[in-house]
Structure formats: C-alpha cells, structure tokens
Design a protein around this motif. Structure first.
Motif, mmCIF file in Angstrom:
data_model
loop_
_atom_site.group_PDB
_atom_site.id
_atom_site.type_symbol
_atom_site.label_atom_id
_atom_site.label_comp_id
_atom_site.label_asym_id
_atom_site.label_seq_id
_atom_site.Cartn_x
_atom_site.Cartn_y
_atom_site.Cartn_z
ATOM 1 N N MET A 1 0.848 -1.192 0.000
ATOM 2 C CA MET A 1 0.000 0.000 0.000
ATOM 3 C C MET A 1 0.892 1.253 0.000
ATOM 4 S SD MET A 1 -2.737 1.293 2.885
ATOM 5 C CE MET A 1 -3.726 -0.180 2.709
ATOM 6 N N GLU A 2 0.604 2.187 -0.880
ATOM 7 C CA GLU A 2 1.340 3.448 -0.924
ATOM 8 C C GLU A 2 0.371 4.598 -0.687
ATOM 9 O OE1 GLU A 2 3.764 4.125 -4.263
ATOM 10 O OE2 GLU A 2 4.793 2.185 -4.172
ATOM 11 N N LEU A 3 0.674 5.404 0.312
ATOM 12 C CA LEU A 3 -0.161 6.541 0.665
ATOM 13 C C LEU A 3 0.583 7.838 0.363
ATOM 14 C CD1 LEU A 3 -1.504 5.361 4.150
ATOM 15 C CD2 LEU A 3 -2.651 5.196 1.941
ATOM 16 N N LYS A 4 -0.156 8.815 -0.097
ATOM 17 C CA LYS A 4 0.431 10.121 -0.329
ATOM 18 C C LYS A 4 0.614 10.836 1.012
ATOM 19 C CE LYS A 4 -1.514 10.825 -4.950
ATOM 20 N NZ LYS A 4 -2.378 11.698 -5.785
ATOM 21 N N GLU A 5 1.663 11.610 1.081
ATOM 22 C CA GLU A 5 1.929 12.334 2.316
ATOM 23 C C GLU A 5 0.792 13.297 2.615
ATOM 24 O OE1 GLU A 5 5.322 15.265 4.323
ATOM 25 O OE2 GLU A 5 5.598 14.437 2.304
ATOM 26 N N PHE A 6 0.396 13.315 3.882
ATOM 27 C CA PHE A 6 -0.709 14.160 4.318
ATOM 28 C C PHE A 6 -0.179 15.491 4.836
ATOM 29 C CE2 PHE A 6 -3.155 15.477 8.177
ATOM 30 C CZ PHE A 6 -4.274 15.969 7.524
ATOM 31 N N GLN A 7 -0.719 16.582 4.333
ATOM 32 C CA GLN A 7 -0.360 17.917 4.787
ATOM 33 C C GLN A 7 -1.587 18.573 5.401
ATOM 34 O OE1 GLN A 7 2.584 19.299 4.889
ATOM 35 N NE2 GLN A 7 3.717 17.736 3.764
ATOM 36 N N SER A 8 -1.523 18.851 6.692
ATOM 37 C CA SER A 8 -2.666 19.446 7.377
ATOM 38 C C SER A 8 -2.544 20.962 7.403
ATOM 39 C CB SER A 8 -2.745 18.921 8.813
ATOM 40 O OG SER A 8 -3.767 19.586 9.522
ATOM 41 N N ASP A 9 -3.678 21.629 7.266
ATOM 42 C CA ASP A 9 -3.722 23.080 7.399
ATOM 43 C C ASP A 9 -3.989 23.503 8.841
ATOM 44 O OD1 ASP A 9 -3.308 23.488 4.674
ATOM 45 O OD2 ASP A 9 -5.454 23.311 4.233
ATOM 46 N N THR A 10 -4.215 22.529 9.704
ATOM 47 C CA THR A 10 -4.508 22.817 11.110
ATOM 48 C C THR A 10 -3.217 22.918 11.904
ATOM 49 O OG1 THR A 10 -6.603 21.615 10.964
ATOM 50 C CG2 THR A 10 -5.721 22.023 13.175
ATOM 51 N N ILE A 11 -3.066 23.997 12.646
ATOM 52 C CA ILE A 11 -1.911 24.156 13.530
ATOM 53 C C ILE A 11 -2.343 23.739 14.926
ATOM 54 C CG2 ILE A 11 -0.289 25.803 14.548
ATOM 55 C CD1 ILE A 11 -0.483 27.419 11.983
ATOM 56 N N ILE A 12 -1.755 22.665 15.423
ATOM 57 C CA ILE A 12 -2.131 22.156 16.731
ATOM 58 C C ILE A 12 -1.121 22.589 17.788
ATOM 59 C CG2 ILE A 12 -3.256 20.164 15.664
ATOM 60 C CD1 ILE A 12 -0.892 18.449 16.662
ATOM 61 N N GLU A 13 -1.535 22.491 19.050
ATOM 62 C CA GLU A 13 -0.640 22.824 20.154
ATOM 63 C C GLU A 13 0.578 21.911 20.109
ATOM 64 O OE1 GLU A 13 -3.864 22.415 20.383
ATOM 65 O OE2 GLU A 13 -4.754 24.079 21.495
ATOM 66 N N PRO A 14 1.802 22.470 20.110
ATOM 67 C CA PRO A 14 3.007 21.638 20.032
ATOM 68 C C PRO A 14 3.435 21.125 21.407
ATOM 69 C CG PRO A 14 3.626 23.925 19.967
ATOM 70 C CD PRO A 14 2.122 23.899 20.036
#
Length: 463
Positions: A1-14
């Motif tokens: 299985m090959e998945l494309k890298e996920f890029q989130s627009d949500t900035i979460i608490e680090p």
C-alpha cells in the motif's frame, strides 16, 4: 500500500498537557457584585473569581517539563550560583551582551537602568514606552517620548511592522533636545502599547545607525523578542529561511544592551534581567542592584527561577511553538473581524486588542470606553482583560488629563495555558458584549494613586 503524504492546514498545540488546574464558574449576578466590590477595577478581582484570565501574559504561562527539571536541580547559593552561570550563558548566546544583571522582573531592570542613566530634563525616545517603562523614566525626572510611525496609531492600518519607530521624528528629537540630553534610545519589541505590533529588522538597524552616528546608546526592551523574531521571519524579505534564534541574535547585535521581563518570552513565572556591553555602566548598575535587588549572581531571583529562564529563552524561540502562538492570536482575531468587532490589525503575537474608541463613540475618551468594555467582558462571561487607554496613559506628569492615542482592550494570552475551546468561548463573550455595546456607559475614577493608577484605582459607572 502506498499513501500520499498528508499535509494538514490545522496548527495544533506543540505540547501535551500533563497537569491541569480547575477553574471556577460563576453566575452573572455574582460577578456584578464581585466587580462592584473591586471598585470596578479588574486588577482588584480575586483570580479565583475569573474564568478566563487575559489580564496579562506576564508570568502567567505554563512551564515545561524541561524547565521543572532544571528547577529541581537548581543551585541556591547566595554568591556564584551555577544556576546564574547557566542563565548568563543562555543570555550571552542569544543576545551577545557581555554583562548580565539579573532582576526579579522587568520593571526592576528598568529601575536599575533609568535610575543610573536618566536625570531631570533628559528625553528618552522609544517607539512606544509601556506603563512601567514610562513610570521609571518619569520617576527619574526625564521625559518618555513616543515616536512610533503614524501607521502604528491607526488600528485598521495593515502595515506589517506597525511597531516601527519614526526615523525622521527621532532625528528631529535629537536636534531639538541635544545629544547630551538623551542618555539612551529605546525600542520595544513587540510594541505592546501599540497593539503588540512588531518592529522590522530594517527599522532596528536604522535606529541603531542613527544612535551610533550621534554616540547615543541604543537599548532594546526585549520582553517579546522571540515573537518579534517570528514576525520578521514571516513578514520581512530576506528572513524566511533564517531561524528565529539567528534573527534574534541579529536584532540584539544592533544594540548595546536590553531590558527583559523574562515573564514574557522567558517563559517563566518570575524573573528578568538587564544585559549590556559597557563595563562602566554595568559596574554602576551592579552597585545599585546590590542595594535594591540582591547580590549580582542572583539579583532578586532564586536559583530555580534562573534555571527556568535559561531554558525558557530557548523554548520561546522554537519554530513550532511560535507558529502555534501567533496563529492562536490570529484565530481569535479572525472570529472577531468576521463578527464586525473592531480590533487592531493585523493581530500581534501575544494579544488581541479591541478598539473601544471605534466601538463606543458615545463614550468620551476621558470617560474611559476601553475600561467600560473590559468590565462588560467580565460581567457577561467572567473574562478579564486590561485597558490600554486613558486610565493607563491619560494622567500626565503635571497632573493634567489627556486622552490616550488609542482606547484599547488588550486580551493577552498566557503561554501554553488555554485551548481552542477556551478561545471559542472567549469569542462568544466578546461578540455578545459587542452586540450590546449601546447599553454600555462610561466610568469615573473616585480614588487612585498619582502613578500607575490603573493597577489600584477604584472607579464607578456613570449614569
């Protein structure tokens, strides 16, 4: 299985939360009584009676596991503490300044500096002096002169660096009062009184050049230096690929010294320092420090405080943290602008500033519109902010009253404390108060001190 890298627009608490503190819910009738008992001054409320406390971001943040670890292993020796040398190393690494004079908080550093260098008849230019800075300058008999650019006085201006100093006004001030009457030129990063607005590297460099051309020392009020570095990185051409710590080092390289409240971008609950290059001035300041703060290797700070600041200065420069920090402020700002609430734009790094002058035109500046709206936030939702307006800045050294340049309510976010649901609730409270703004009335001061009156004055509503 090959998945494309996920890029989130949500900035979460680090960070993850491992310790929690309960908050108390109150009813509006109770808050009405509590506010009256406090003389309608939110400073005089008990913290237990506040649901969301945005009075200040100074010393109210949450410390990290690394900070607590350093505090446990601190050295509490009176003289020559190893914790002092760790703090000295961190300050030197980030600022480059040779001498470190630790103090219990930023205003103590201001006291040491201005008591040493300022005298009657002097003028100390800045972009905008904040309340304690101005008070210490005036206590020394000098004039605290604000020279922020015109865009910095316009809440709706979209200038990316509204904290910049007006260079032509600085040159004119030097010509007017004479080099011999200007012991230092200051610049505050970010510019707290002007809406938490940043100062560009270009402006810092230009102010530095003017100061050096005239032989005048140039100091930075560095309370929020890391946030200012982030704005330079994200807004100023040529800095996108530079790290916040390298940007901070460049900022400090243009100056001869700085004052610092480590309760802000030191990420600690208490502490501050004066850092500078001049051997002679450092010696004079240390002599005063021994009298007013303590021995020069602790200067009003416990060893565990110095450990917390030594670690916190680096944590404040972490890119993930700064991205989250600035976005959290913008998130609230976006919600308020969508609802039509007038705020200082663009949002700054530590607070949202509500423009009460535009919101409440029926309340005169000397009836304190920002104070009125701030009290409304507490009555409606248990939210405590602070007025940055004519209560704070209207009283002049000669005793007269003058309306402040802006009437703002500052909602300052403690670092690493509140979550998105808190901010969503906060937005609801502000919008509800805005929708009832026609019902708000002004206030009058019934008693208060001559200096820094906003901290302890008692007021009453008009009408």
């Amino acid at each position: 299985m090959e998945l494309k890298e996920f890029q989130s627009d949500t900035i979460i608490e680090p960070f993850r939360i491992r310790s929690v503190e309960p908050i108390r819910f109150t009813e509006m009738a109770e808050r009405k009584e509590l506010l009256a008992r406090a003389g309608y001054n939110p400073f005089l409320l008990r913290a237990d009676d506040v649901l969301i406390d945005l009075l200040t971001d100074s010393g109210t943040g949450a410390m990290s596991s690394q900070q607590w670890s350093g505090m446990i292993s601190s050295d509490e020796s009176y003289a020559g503490s190893s914790s002092f040398y760790r703090l000295e190393s961190a300050v030197h690494d980030i600022t480059g300044f040779e001498h470190l004079i630790p103090t219990h908080q930023g205003r103590a550093a201001e006291n040491v500096l201005f008591t040493t260098i300022a005298s009657e008849g002097d003028v100390i230019p800045s972009n905008t002096h904040f309340d304690t800075t101005r008070a210490h300058v005036e206590h020394a008999g000098a004039e605290a002169r604000d020279l922020v650019i015109e865009e910095g006085k316009k809440p709706r201006s979209q200038h990316p660096f509204k904290g910049n100093m007006d260079l032509e006004k600085l040159k004119a001030t030097i010509r007017e009062v004479g080099v011999e009457n200007i012991p230092v030129i200051m610049i505050t990063v970010t510019n707290n009184s002007g809406g938490g607005q940043p100062v560009s590297m270009e402006n810092i460099r230009a102010v530095s050049e003017i100061a050096r051309d005239h032989g005048i020392p140039f100091f930075i009020d560095a309370c929020r230096f890391a946030e200012n570095a982030w704005f330079i990185k994200s807004r100023e051409e040529g800095f996108a690929d530079k790290s916040p710590i390298d940007i901070a080092r460049q900022m400090f390289n243009y100056a001869e010294g700085c004052t610092m409240s480590a309760k802000k971008d030191g990420m600690a609950n208490i502490g501050g320092f004066l850092a500078l290059n001049s051997d002679e001035l450092a010696s004079e300041c240390r002599n005063l420090e021994i009298l007013t703060e303590g021995f020069p290797t602790y200067g009003g700070m416990a060893g565990y405080d110095m450990e917390a600041v030594a670690t916190g200065l680096y944590e404040a420069l972490d890119e993930d943290y700064l991205r989250y920090r600035v976005r959290s402020i913008a998130y609230l700002g976006d919600k308020l602008m969508e609802a039509g609430v007038p705020i200082v734009q663009p949002t700054g790094g530590h607070a949202v500033y509500i423009d009460a002058k535009e919101m409440l035109p029926h309340i005169d500046s000397l009836e304190y519109p920002a104070w009125s709206f701030n009290n409304a936030l507490y009555l409606l939702g248990g939210v405590r902010g602070v007025e940055i307006g004519s209560v704070m800045f209207g009283k002049q050294p000669d005793g007269s009253e003058k309306p402040a340049a802006m009437e703002l309510v500052r909602l300052a976010f403690p670092r690493r404390v509140y979550t998105q649901s808190h901010v969503d609730y906060l937005a609801e409270v502000i919008i509800a108060a805005y929708q009832q703004r026609d019902q708000l009335t002004g206030y009058e001061i019934v008693e208060g001190p001559e200096v820094l009156r906003h901290f302890s004055a008692r007021l009453q509503p008009l009408g």
